[in-house]
Write a protein that holds these residues in place. Structure first.
Motif, PDB file in Angstrom:
ATOM      1  N   ARG A   1     -44.416 -35.426  29.549  1.00 55.28           N
ATOM      2  CA  ARG A   1     -44.477 -36.537  30.511  1.00 55.28           C
ATOM      3  C   ARG A   1     -43.135 -37.251  30.667  1.00 55.28           C
ATOM      4  O   ARG A   1     -43.061 -38.442  30.905  1.00 55.28           O
ATOM      5  CB  ARG A   1     -45.611 -37.501  30.144  1.00 55.28           C
ATOM      6  CG  ARG A   1     -46.983 -36.811  30.321  1.00 55.28           C
ATOM      7  CD  ARG A   1     -48.138 -37.748  30.175  1.00 55.28           C
ATOM      8  NE  ARG A   1     -48.203 -38.304  28.821  1.00 55.28           N
ATOM      9  CZ  ARG A   1     -48.317 -39.586  28.552  1.00 55.28           C
ATOM     10  NH1 ARG A   1     -48.355 -40.474  29.503  1.00 55.28           N
ATOM     11  NH2 ARG A   1     -48.389 -39.989  27.298  1.00 55.28           N
TER      12      ARG A   1
ATOM     13  N   ARG B   1     -41.766 -31.836  31.559  1.00 52.13           N
ATOM     14  CA  ARG B   1     -42.961 -32.324  32.255  1.00 52.13           C
ATOM     15  C   ARG B   1     -44.145 -32.414  31.312  1.00 52.13           C
ATOM     16  O   ARG B   1     -44.890 -33.406  31.290  1.00 52.13           O
ATOM     17  CB  ARG B   1     -43.338 -31.314  33.348  1.00 52.13           C
ATOM     18  CG  ARG B   1     -43.168 -31.569  34.782  1.00 52.13           C
ATOM     19  CD  ARG B   1     -43.949 -32.513  35.532  1.00 52.13           C
ATOM     20  NE  ARG B   1     -43.712 -33.917  35.271  1.00 52.13           N
ATOM     21  CZ  ARG B   1     -43.129 -34.744  36.114  1.00 52.13           C
ATOM     22  NH1 ARG B   1     -42.677 -34.316  37.261  1.00 52.13           N
ATOM     23  NH2 ARG B   1     -43.035 -36.028  35.828  1.00 52.13           N
TER      24      ARG B   1
ATOM     25  N   ASP C   1     -40.261 -38.592  26.290  1.00 48.90           N
ATOM     26  CA  ASP C   1     -41.540 -39.272  26.507  1.00 48.90           C
ATOM     27  C   ASP C   1     -41.455 -39.960  27.876  1.00 48.90           C
ATOM     28  O   ASP C   1     -40.427 -39.840  28.548  1.00 48.90           O
ATOM     29  CB  ASP C   1     -41.831 -40.251  25.355  1.00 48.90           C
ATOM     30  CG  ASP C   1     -40.833 -41.400  25.296  1.00 48.90           C
ATOM     31  OD1 ASP C   1     -40.100 -41.616  26.288  1.00 48.90           O
ATOM     32  OD2 ASP C   1     -40.782 -42.084  24.256  1.00 48.90           O
ATOM     33  N   PRO C   2     -42.485 -40.676  28.301  1.00 49.01           N
ATOM     34  CA  PRO C   2     -42.438 -41.258  29.660  1.00 49.01           C
ATOM     35  C   PRO C   2     -41.301 -42.264  29.855  1.00 49.01           C
ATOM     36  O   PRO C   2     -40.981 -42.628  30.972  1.00 49.01           O
ATOM     37  CB  PRO C   2     -43.805 -41.934  29.789  1.00 49.01           C
ATOM     38  CG  PRO C   2     -44.690 -41.190  28.848  1.00 49.01           C
ATOM     39  CD  PRO C   2     -43.823 -40.799  27.696  1.00 49.01           C
TER      40      PRO C   2
END
Ligand code: G6P
Length: 605
Positions: free
Chosen positions: A539, A536, A510-511
């Motif tokens: 994210r 990607r 995740d980010p």
């Protein structure tokens, strides 16, 4: 692990012991202590914490010789003043420092307690001090010998007797003891690093040996009493190599030393004329090497991971099936030892207990072992009796950097040698030899680009968890990158084969979870780019270590290394990851050279 230093001679022991303890501090460091003999009495100082705490405790100008000293990494009993070494008998006549573990300590302690002995620590080592005092013997040597007959387990010990200061006695069973021969003075240490400032002439004790050490010499014998003959070895290390120089940390210094270290590993071993390499220490004729059907590489920690790179090199270049396994696992699973398998033990220190035990398991079952070792004359080097010395120079930081690289280089030398005995073409051999020659300058170029790593390190320092992925040899690079980061920055870092990402860890991307992707421009490039796309799409932040060329995906950070021959690329791809771990640790303010809970050389099980 723990470190021992001892001295006997015309000088006062304390300054020499303190200097030696500082040199050994990297091995284990929860407490420290020393004892010197002065006027038929022991003067003993010990404390929890770093060697500098002990320094504060010592009186100015402490006089006396002989003396013994210790840095401790707790095994039996918590780190505390009372559990620090040296330990003494009730009358404070004998003092002992001990590395290792006395396995029957509990039973011996119960017996001694029943006889009225009062213990002052929770350690297994104190048992030995009381046992020595209890032996009816007219010399320290006889008392120590008799006490050791009652003990099972591992030890490296140094003992002084306040009433007989003319000699100290040392003994070894499973834990290194090295004598340093001086001019009418003798030094003792568990690690050559503590000796090199004073002498280059050293003698390694073997398991089951005792030495009586006087100012003017020493005698060695077996535990049973038979005399043994020892020939001193000349150390190649220079004392300057043991300082930090202009660097803030040994880790940084050792990363920076890699071009020189690689040159030394390569020195005298490249044979461009025959497009091959020459390894004098292998002591196996071409015919014998041709009979090798499989190669099994054994090591712990970074040594194991360097072995993974080694296995790939051997399989690719020599087409011999090769596999690396943690030595600690191997020794416990009752492995089948095959006569046509060559076993390779990898160890920087040459003293790691699990690796040594794996070698012993191999040789006991009739197998052949060779060592890829940095410390000349170390236990594993001697147990193997043949192999490849790294000549990387002393590595002081707990985490391995230059010896990891030099181990991979040593495996490249071995793989080319084995390959050229088989199907590796002259053209390929020639390219590889040239690529090895170019390696030190390429590493220097990567190191010169240190500044590019700074911003990436700062952003990675802010995360909790970091993934490292790669394919094939790139996966070994990812493993070492993750290990380095977790060791020095204390972040959760995990390596995964890039191909396995979608079988599990992708769920965690995740980010807030960055991934470092090892991306050589090889035949797997497109596959690795797909992996990047997958990350990607969730994210996940992406940082690449790769080689120059076009890149169609957006990333959060890019570390570039020059290209070598494809088989040698992993060696270069690893270098920025060492710097990354160092810089992240700097940003997080962690203890870099001596990470919590870790020791340089793990000499216990
Ligand atoms: C310890 C160290 C590691 C090292 C491993 C093997 O765990 O912390 O950095 O890689 O031992 O050490 P060796 O001396 O056998 O290479």
């Amino acid at each position: 692990m723990c470190g021992i230093v001892a001295y006997i001679g015309r000088q006062d022991a304390a300054p020499i012991l303190m200097e030696g303890l500082h040199r050994l501090e990297y091995r284990g460091y929860d407490s420290a202590g020393l004892a010197v003999v002065r006027g038929a009495a022991l003067r003993l100082y010990k404390t929890q914490g770093k060697v500098r705490n002990l320094e504060h405790l010592l009186p100015q100008g402490l006089k006396g010789s002989p003396g013994i000293a210790h840095t401790r990494w707790a095994t039996h009993g918590e780190p505390s003043d009372r559990n620090a070494h040296p330990h003494t008998d009730a009358a404070s006549r004998y003092a002992i420092v001990h590395n290792g573990i006395i396995e029957n300590a509990a039973a011996l302690r119960a017996q001694l307690t029943a006889q009225g002995v009062e213990f002052r620590s929770d350690t297994d080592s104190e048992v030995l001090a009381h046992l020595i005092a209890a032996m009816p013997a007219d010399t320290l040597e006889k008392a120590v010998r008799a006490a050791l007959q009652l003990v099972t387990g591992a030890y490296g010990i140094a003992v002084v007797d306040a009433e007989r200061p003319e000699a100290l006695v040392v003994a070894r069973q499973g834990s290194p003891v090295i004598l340093g021969v001086g001019d009418r003075e003798m030094f003792v240490a568990s690690d050559a690093a503590a000796l090199v400032r004073h002498t280059q002439s050293v003698v390694h004790l073997d398991d089951g040996e005792i030495a009586v050490v006087r100012a003017d010499g020493f005698e060695t014998s077996t535990l049973e009493g038979g005399p043994t003959v020892k020939v001193p070895l000349v150390l190649e290390w220079q004392a300057e190599a043991l300082g930090k120089g202009d660097f803030a940390h040994f880790m940084h210094k050792e990363i920076a030393e890699q071009p020189e270290a690689i040159r030394r590993t390569l020195s005298g071993r490249l044979e461009p004329r025959f497009q091959t390499t020459h390894l004098g220490g292998l002591e196996m004729a071409a015919r014998e090497l041709l009979e090798v059907r499989r190669i099994k590489i054994l090591g712990c920690g970074s040594a194991y991971i360097a072995g993974c790179i080694g296995a790939q090199l051997i399989e690719q270049l020599a087409r011999i099936p090769a596999h690396a396994e943690p030595a600690s696992e191997f020794r416990y699973r009752n492995p089948v030892i095959e006569p046509d398998t060559l076993y390779v033990a990898v160890s920087q220190s040459g003293e790691t207990f699990d690796t040594l035990a794996a070698v012993q398991e191999v040789t006991r079952k009739g197998g052949r072992a060779l060592g890829v070792v940095n410390a000349v004359g170390s236990t594993i080097a001697r147990a193997c009796g043949r192999g490849i010395y790294l000549h990387a120079g002393p590595e002081i930081a707990v985490v391995s950097t230059k010896t990891f690289t030099c181990t991979a280089v040593a495996f490249a030398l071995l793989a080319i040698h084995l390959g050229r005995l088989r199907d590796l073409s002259t053209g390929h051999g020639e390219r590889l030899v040239a690529a090895l020659e170019a390696l030190p300058d390429q590493v220097a170029a990567i190191l010169a680009n240190d500044a590019a790593i700074e911003p990436i390190a700062r952003s990675i320092a802010g995360y909790h968890d970091v993934y490292f992925v790669g394919r094939a040899a790139g996966y070994a690079v990812a493993m070492e990158g993750a290990l380095k980061l977790k060791e020095v920055s204390y972040q959760h870092a995990e390596a995964y084969p890039a191909s396995e990402l979608k079988h599990g860890p992708l769920a965690l991307i995740d980010p807030q979870t960055p991934t470092v992707v090892v991306l050589p421009r090889d035949e797997l490039f497109a596959k690795n780019v797909s992996t990047i796309e997958e990350i990607r799409a969730r994210r996940g932040p992406i940082y690449l270590v790769t080689q120059p060329g076009p890149l169609a995906v957006a990333v959060d950070g890019l570390l570039e290394v020059p290209s070598s021959e494809p088989e040698l690329d992993p060696i270069l791809l690893n270098i920025p990851l060492q710097l990354l771990a160092y810089r992240v640790a700097l940003a997080r303010g962690t203890e870099i050279d001596q990470p919590r809970n870790l020791a340089k050389s793990v000499t216990v099980e």
